[in-house]
Design a protein around this motif. Structure first.
Motif, mmCIF file in Angstrom:
data_model
loop_
_atom_site.group_PDB
_atom_site.id
_atom_site.type_symbol
_atom_site.label_atom_id
_atom_site.label_comp_id
_atom_site.label_asym_id
_atom_site.label_seq_id
_atom_site.Cartn_x
_atom_site.Cartn_y
_atom_site.Cartn_z
ATOM 1 N N LEU A 233 0.828 -1.205 0.000
ATOM 2 C CA LEU A 233 0.000 0.000 0.000
ATOM 3 C C LEU A 233 0.864 1.256 0.000
ATOM 4 O O LEU A 233 0.674 2.162 -0.828
ATOM 5 C CB LEU A 233 -0.919 -0.010 1.222
ATOM 6 C CG LEU A 233 -1.767 1.247 1.441
ATOM 7 C CD1 LEU A 233 -2.710 1.472 0.261
ATOM 8 C CD2 LEU A 233 -2.551 1.145 2.741
ATOM 9 N N LEU A 234 1.822 1.327 0.918
ATOM 10 C CA LEU A 234 2.665 2.511 0.998
ATOM 11 C C LEU A 234 3.564 2.635 -0.229
ATOM 12 O O LEU A 234 3.821 3.746 -0.709
ATOM 13 C CB LEU A 234 3.508 2.464 2.272
ATOM 14 C CG LEU A 234 2.718 2.457 3.589
ATOM 15 C CD1 LEU A 234 3.671 2.433 4.776
ATOM 16 C CD2 LEU A 234 1.795 3.660 3.675
ATOM 17 N N LEU A 240 3.232 6.559 -6.993
ATOM 18 C CA LEU A 240 2.403 7.554 -7.662
ATOM 19 C C LEU A 240 2.758 8.972 -7.242
ATOM 20 O O LEU A 240 2.268 9.943 -7.843
ATOM 21 C CB LEU A 240 0.926 7.275 -7.358
ATOM 22 C CG LEU A 240 0.384 5.938 -7.887
ATOM 23 C CD1 LEU A 240 -1.059 5.742 -7.438
ATOM 24 C CD2 LEU A 240 0.474 5.878 -9.405
ATOM 25 N N SER A 241 3.580 9.108 -6.171
ATOM 26 C CA SER A 241 3.951 10.433 -5.670
ATOM 27 C C SER A 241 5.176 11.010 -6.356
ATOM 28 O O SER A 241 5.608 12.106 -6.000
ATOM 29 C CB SER A 241 4.221 10.356 -4.158
ATOM 30 O OG SER A 241 3.102 9.866 -3.474
ATOM 31 N N ALA A 251 -0.020 1.542 -9.461
ATOM 32 C CA ALA A 251 -1.371 0.978 -9.507
ATOM 33 C C ALA A 251 -1.355 -0.509 -9.176
ATOM 34 O O ALA A 251 -2.228 -1.011 -8.439
ATOM 35 C CB ALA A 251 -1.977 1.217 -10.884
ATOM 36 N N ALA A 252 -0.368 -1.232 -9.719
ATOM 37 C CA ALA A 252 -0.289 -2.669 -9.457
ATOM 38 C C ALA A 252 -0.034 -2.941 -7.978
ATOM 39 O O ALA A 252 -0.594 -3.884 -7.398
ATOM 40 C CB ALA A 252 0.815 -3.289 -10.313
ATOM 41 N N LEU A 253 0.807 -2.118 -7.341
ATOM 42 C CA LEU A 253 1.080 -2.312 -5.915
ATOM 43 C C LEU A 253 -0.174 -2.076 -5.073
ATOM 44 O O LEU A 253 -0.421 -2.798 -4.092
ATOM 45 C CB LEU A 253 2.203 -1.378 -5.479
ATOM 46 C CG LEU A 253 3.624 -1.771 -5.903
ATOM 47 C CD1 LEU A 253 4.609 -0.648 -5.596
ATOM 48 C CD2 LEU A 253 4.044 -3.060 -5.212
ATOM 49 N N ILE A 254 -0.952 -1.086 -5.428
ATOM 50 C CA ILE A 254 -2.174 -0.819 -4.663
ATOM 51 C C ILE A 254 -3.170 -1.956 -4.830
ATOM 52 O O ILE A 254 -3.809 -2.400 -3.863
ATOM 53 C CB ILE A 254 -2.777 0.532 -5.095
ATOM 54 C CG1 ILE A 254 -1.854 1.663 -4.633
ATOM 55 C CG2 ILE A 254 -4.170 0.712 -4.517
ATOM 56 C CD1 ILE A 254 -2.305 3.044 -5.064
ATOM 57 N N LEU A 260 -3.596 -8.613 -0.678
ATOM 58 C CA LEU A 260 -2.874 -9.053 0.521
ATOM 59 C C LEU A 260 -3.691 -8.800 1.782
ATOM 60 O O LEU A 260 -3.675 -9.617 2.712
ATOM 61 C CB LEU A 260 -1.526 -8.338 0.597
ATOM 62 C CG LEU A 260 -0.479 -8.771 -0.443
ATOM 63 C CD1 LEU A 260 0.681 -7.791 -0.492
ATOM 64 C CD2 LEU A 260 0.026 -10.180 -0.128
ATOM 65 N N TRP A 261 -4.393 -7.663 1.841
ATOM 66 C CA TRP A 261 -5.272 -7.418 2.994
ATOM 67 C C TRP A 261 -6.367 -8.481 3.068
ATOM 68 O O TRP A 261 -6.720 -8.959 4.148
ATOM 69 C CB TRP A 261 -5.897 -6.030 2.892
ATOM 70 C CG TRP A 261 -5.016 -4.907 3.317
ATOM 71 C CD1 TRP A 261 -4.447 -3.958 2.521
ATOM 72 C CD2 TRP A 261 -4.568 -4.617 4.649
ATOM 73 N NE1 TRP A 261 -3.680 -3.097 3.270
ATOM 74 C CE2 TRP A 261 -3.740 -3.471 4.577
ATOM 75 C CE3 TRP A 261 -4.784 -5.202 5.893
ATOM 76 C CZ2 TRP A 261 -3.138 -2.906 5.689
ATOM 77 C CZ3 TRP A 261 -4.180 -4.647 7.008
ATOM 78 C CH2 TRP A 261 -3.369 -3.516 6.908
#
Length: 486
Positions: A233-234, A240-241, A251-254, A260-261
């Protein structure tokens, strides 16, 4: 290596008792609270002081803000993932033992951070420092609870909260002074003398652990699920920052974080000894309350990132002045958190107290976005924001713990600590993302509006959690331990 005191390994894994004069003193429990307050102070000081170093780190290491923010995010990621697990380990090995070793690790890692030759090395040392911080934070409430006599626990925990508030209040100002006069490395050196003093105090003033549970098992898979979900998430928000990676990576990590959650929740529902007991997460009041705790710390720590970035970059302000400007936020939080019992009617339930804090916080953020043309107004709105958050946070914690069955009170406290850490991390990451997307000044404010509006959304979530989570849960009413507001 075996001598009178046993081998080195045995001595390191053995809790030592207190001197007789401490045990027999009428003030022995106050000395325990004082020692724990040092740890509470250091934890909040380190969280709030590091954000002042961002501009200096960008300049020295020639790194983008999205990379620099991992000096905070790496620290928050580790504390978030390990808080509950370290609490279980402390029950087994001894709270005093883990607390003292945590401070030793924290102090050594702080010295290493001050000597870091590169940004990558600094982030790695912060990971080690965070492990020490988790060992400290996971034990603070338990140490106070065991030491305080019956009838004094509320005031003892109040002193601990005051220590946290003092660290939060001092952090921006002290950080600004240190960065402006001696450079960012001194921000980490300041932890070393305080850490040494805390270890000496803990050795002689903290009581050894009494009875320890047997058959305690660690939920290693659950810890890995949680750490992976938080990291993804982070990492996604950070990518993206402005990280030099393709946008699809963020996007893929989010998306991966969401999966995962989901895996973490499924594992916890099946694990024989889960990190988070399933009956807690099925309680609507607890779930909404934890969402409010996350949003509250997001709103609290977001300005600690936003104000230095906006003022140093766009107005040429120095770090010392920015630190002083941030003081009203922390001072307002400390004042309201410690004085709310004397200000609000004692008959008000936690739900109403939460709403009483969320509304002025929302008004303050509206002022920061639209009506802060200069520093005097910035001080006014930050002070009002701190007052609102100071009213909200204790009532939110009480609302959560009032819904936790007595046999799961330790897990409930761990959930609150974990959620606070995650909220703090999201405050850093989301404000940085919003600043990257819309960091230019518009309207009549010294701060860019988009990051402030992100914080306003967090404040709306605070109010919604109080409104939805403060209502009685008919399914859980029969098995809940009620706590009356004082």
């Amino acid at each position: 290596m075996n001598g009178r005191g046993g081998g080195l390994g045995e001595r390191l894994l053995r809790e030592r008792g207190r001197p007789r004069w401490v045990c027999e003193s009428a003030y022995s429990w106050q000395l325990v609270v004082l020692t724990v307050c040092v740890g509470a102070f250091m934890g909040q000081l380190d969280s709030s002081i590091v954000t002042i170093t961002y501009p200096g780190l960008e300049q020295e290491f020639d790194a983008p803000l999205a990379t620099v923010q991992w000096v905070s995010l790496a620290y928050l990621l580790v504390t978030t993932a390990l808080m509950v697990t370290v609490g279980h380990m402390s029950d087994l090995l001894g709270r005093k033992l883990v607390y003292l070793h945590g401070f030793a690790l924290f102090t050594l890692a702080s010295a290493a951070c001050s000597l870091a030759p590169s940004l990558a090395a600094l982030v790695c040392f912060r990971v080690v420092q965070a492990l020490g911080a988790a060992m400290i934070s996971a034990n603070s409430v338990a140490l106070v609870t065991v030491a305080a006599p019956r009838g004094k626990l509320r005031s003892a925990l109040g002193f601990q909260a005051a220590g946290q508030a003092l660290g939060l209040a001092v952090g921006p100002t002290l950080g600004g002074v240190l960065v402006a006069t001696a450079g960012w490395r001194c921000v980490f050196w300041i932890n070393v003398p305080v850490g040494v003093a805390a270890m000496v105090m803990g050795r002689y003033l903290l009581p050894p652990t009494g009875e320890r549970p047997t058959g305690v098992r660690f939920d290693l898979p659950g810890t890995l699920w949680l750490a992976s979900a938080v990291a993804a998430l982070l990492g996604g928000v950070s990518a993206l920052s402005g990280l030099p990676v393709p946008g699809w990576v963020g996007a893929a990590l989010i998306v991966g974080s969401a999966a995962l959650w989901w895996g973490f929740v499924r594992h916890e529902g099946r694990a024989p000894a889960p990190l988070v007991p399933g009956r807690l997460m099925r309680d609507r009041r607890i779930a909404w309350g934890l969402l409010g705790a996350l949003a509250g710390y997001l709103v609290l720590f977001g300005p600690l990132v936003l104000v230095p970035l906006a003022l140093v970059r766009h107005t040429g302000a120095d770090e010392m002045g920015v630190g002083l400007l941030l003081s009203p936020l922390a001072a307002g939080f400390a004042l309201a958190a410690n004085a709310q019992e004397a200000v609000l009617p004692t008959s008000w339930p936690s739900r109403r107290r939460c709403l009483a804090g969320a509304l002025p916080a929302l008004a303050a953020l509206a002022g920061l976005a639209f009506a802060a043309p200069g520093r005097p107004w910035l001080v006014v709105w930050l002070g009002l924001l701190g007052l609102g958050l100071g009213l909200y946070t204790p009532a939110n914690n009480e609302m959560v713990m009032a819904s936790v069955p007595k046999e799961h009170s330790g897990a409930g406290g761990g959930l609150i600590n974990m959620t606070r850490s995650l909220g703090t991390a999201l405050g850093v990451a989301l404000v940085t993302l919003a600043y990257h997307l819309g960091g230019g000044r518009t309207w009549d404010s010294v701060l860019p509006p988009l990051p402030v509006l992100v914080l306003a959304v967090g404040t709306v979530l605070m109010a919604l959690s109080a409104a939805a989570g403060g209502r009685p849960d008919a399914h859980a009413a029969g098995r809940r331990r009620r706590i009356r507001p004082s």
